[in-house]
Scaffold this motif. Sequence first.
Motif, short mmCIF file in Angstrom:
data_model
loop_
_atom_site.label_atom_id
_atom_site.label_comp_id
_atom_site.label_asym_id
_atom_site.label_seq_id
_atom_site.Cartn_x
_atom_site.Cartn_y
_atom_site.Cartn_z
N ASP A 358 0.72 -1.13 0.09
CA ASP A 358 -0.10 0.13 0.17
C ASP A 358 0.86 1.20 0.05
N LYS A 361 1.88 1.56 -3.92
CA LYS A 361 0.93 1.46 -4.78
C LYS A 361 -0.33 1.85 -4.02
N LYS A 362 -1.42 2.28 -4.69
CA LYS A 362 -2.64 2.65 -4.41
C LYS A 362 -3.56 1.68 -3.46
N PRO A 363 -4.03 1.69 -2.29
CA PRO A 363 -4.60 0.88 -1.77
C PRO A 363 -5.58 0.00 -2.49
N SER A 364 -6.03 -1.13 -2.45
CA SER A 364 -7.06 -1.80 -3.26
C SER A 364 -7.56 -3.09 -2.65
N LEU A 365 -8.79 -2.85 -2.36
CA LEU A 365 -9.51 -4.12 -1.61
C LEU A 365 -9.54 -5.41 -2.29
N SER A 366 -9.98 -5.00 -3.70
CA SER A 366 -10.14 -6.09 -4.59
C SER A 366 -8.74 -7.11 -4.78
N ARG A 367 -7.78 -6.18 -4.70
CA ARG A 367 -6.24 -6.85 -5.01
C ARG A 367 -5.93 -7.77 -3.75
N ASP A 368 -6.21 -7.07 -2.71
CA ASP A 368 -5.97 -7.70 -1.39
C ASP A 368 -6.66 -9.12 -1.27
#
Length: 526
Positions: A358, A361-368
């Motif tokens: 994070d 890169k920009k935080p991403s819930l879907s990526r997590d």
Amino acid sequence: MKSKWLKAAIDIDRPVLIFLFFFPWSIWFIYRTSFTIDDIRYFCLLDDAMISMAYAKNLVNGYGLNWARFGEPVEGFTTPLWTFLMIPVNALPVGLNYKSLFIQIFSMILLALNILMIRELMVTHFGFGTKRYWFPAAALTASYYPLNFWAFQGMETGLQVLLVTLSVYLAFNVIEKRSSPITLLSLFAVAYLVRMDMLLLVLVILGFIAYQPGFIHVNKRSWLIGFTIFGMTIVSYSIFRWIYFHELLPNTYYLKLTGVPLEIRALRGLYVFVNIFFLPISIPLLLIIAGTIPLVRIRPKLGLPLLIIGICFGYSIYVGGDVWEYTNVGANRFVTVAMPMLFVLFNALLNQGLSYLDQSKKPSLSRDRAVIISVSLVFSLFFNGFFLSRWGLEAEFKKLTVIQHPTYIAGLRRIISKSMELQAWLQPASIVATVWAGIPAYFTDFRMVDLLGYNEKTIAGMNALLPEDFRNYWPGHRKSDSPYILAKYKPDFFFFVKDDFGTDDLLRSRGYKYEDEIRGWLKGSG
């Protein structure tokens, strides 16, 4: 309403997804451990677990805690609390063929509670930054075949692993002054009653707490009360053991840890640890350990699961491993209870990695979520032997899906069947000597003699008959003395004994004849 339920089921922030698989699989596994004999369905635990069931049954039937049903009682169980929990089950007004099912269901509940506690442990103590994911540790714990196998086969493993997780959770709470040491030490008292060797866990956790800064300023009164409860539990049960069994330690201690050279135990323990347990999961295991060690200084909490893993692995080697090593289960009981702590470390590292990601890169819930689900799946397959198992991919697939009956089930069915047939050959008060100490003692009412010493003090204290190759050393199965058994007990039948420790010629010379139909030597038929 339907779409709302489906969303909850696939949400990795809720345990529904895990239990949606865990409970049906568990029920299927339990069913696959059952079998029919003469159109009657039987549920049965592993023979060692049936030893405890026999003690509980005999107590309910008025024989006391006496496996043999005659003579002086012997503490032939290593798990007092687990054995005592079987007493109300054996008091139920149902047939013997169904009573083991209640232990299996109870184990399923314990495993489910452990999954929830793993979740709580991760959320409370192993989140990093905004990353407090718990799904990987819980999913790997829920899907870990050896843990489920030993628990559903009636061993104390389900209760033991829950106590490990609770102990770690409460230890961190004590350090952070969220809970009283009294609760933690009371839990240690329960752990001692489950297995005396859980004192190793107690020492590790207390040492970890004592090492923390500011420990000297803790509430001394709470610690004093807690240690009093813990100490009184040990003293009380020790007094009970001395009065009832006339021993300072369980009979199984003398059986397994005396009369056997340490080097034989350690060599055999190391051999099975490396070849049976370690090699198939070496890649993820080493990655997790290597990733954890550098972080311990900045994340001290990681040190406690690491210590517990080390002490359980070391203990397994010290005692020589377990007797059921050369099968496709994958891990013995001693190392299995530490594996959820390894999964906790894996999850903690993943949380740490996603937290670092994070920052760049920009935080991403879907990526997590994609990372968590995919990595959890791969590691679950790895820890269940799908990639490096000596048994092959097809065998591991059949094992995990329980397409084939779990290991030992065919043997358990055969022993029950022959035990019941034996009742047509012998009088009710006959004395039966056996190498299978659990099932025959539970499913018959004969007076019993244990040829391997689990429930016989003299044999337990003998020197082991050691094989030439340490790899053929079987813990708890290398002590026997048929001349002594013949002289003291004069058995009417030797059950499932065929040239064990060179007994054939001896029994034949004493007037016994081998009856293949009932798998043993019958007195006076020669």
